[in-house]
Design an enzyme around this catalytic site. Structure first.
Site: not given
Length: 219
Positions: A111-112, A192, A195, A214
């Site tokens: 995702c990062c 985010c 998270c 990240c």
């Protein structure tokens, strides 16, 4: 060539106050990449850059998952410091896939990679130096970093890396700079929405995961 420069610059910068560090890098390199997350400590570097190199481009990676408070803070600082902020966005279809799959739960690293790392890749290739506001007290990894380091054939410049939380607060207070609106709610580091939870240092990032970064500043 980079290795020699890195060691020489580290020796030179270690004895300087932070203003002089930032000024020396701008004076030594024409192509300096400056990024900011507009997090709880970001205003220090943003203020320094606005004074030393007004109108210099500052890149912000808009992951699509930022707190509204962060986006509001970004707008406020942009007006207050007259910043030249350039937003970077992930590929729209890839971003939509991460949202649909809730990838931050299944694979937060991926995702990062999609929402943070990919948007900066092309920009990085155009610069020799990358300046960011990492501070050593924030976690163990950051405490090992030097003022100048080399990663992926780019010099990473961390002018605040040897600061502590007291110096950050003193700077913000003495220059009458606004705090991130989530700071008073216990968020000492903000990323985010999916998270990030309240916590000291970076304890609230990727809560209950081994992950602490990240990946932007581990490469």
């Amino acid at each position: 060539m980079y290795l020699v420069n890195k060691e020489k610059i580290n020796r030179s910068l270690s004895a300087k106050i932070v203003d002089a560090r930032v000024a020396q890098i701008f004076n030594s390199f024409e192509d300096v990449l400056v990024t900011s997350s507009f997090g709880t400590t970001s205003v220090v570097l943003l203020h320094l850059v606005s004074r030393i190199k007004p109108d210099w481009p500052i890149y912000f990676i808009d992951t699509g998952y930022h707190f509204e408070e962060t986006l509001s803070y970004k707008r406020r600082l942009t007006r207050l410091l007259d910043l030249n902020v350039i937003d970077l966005h992930p590929d729209s279809s890839s971003h939509e896939a991460t949202e649909k799959e809730q990838l931050w739960i299944k694979d937060s690293d991926k995702c990062c990679k999609i929402n943070k790392l990919a948007p900066i890749e092309q920009i990085k290739k155009k610069h020799k130096v990358w300046m960011s506001g990492l501070i050593g007290f924030q976690n163990r990894h950051r405490s090992t970093l030097k003022i100048i380091d080399e990663k992926d054939e780019i010099l990473k410049f961390y002018p605040l890396i040897d600061w502590n939380s007291s110096l950050v607060e003193e700077y913000i207070t003495s220059h009458s700079l606004p705090q991130h609106p989530l700071k008073e709610q216990g968020y000492h580091s903000v990323g985010c929405t999916h998270c990030t939870v309240p916590g000291v240092g970076r304890e609230g990032r990727w809560n209950n995961q081994v992950k602490t970064e990240c990946g932007l500043h581990q490469r």
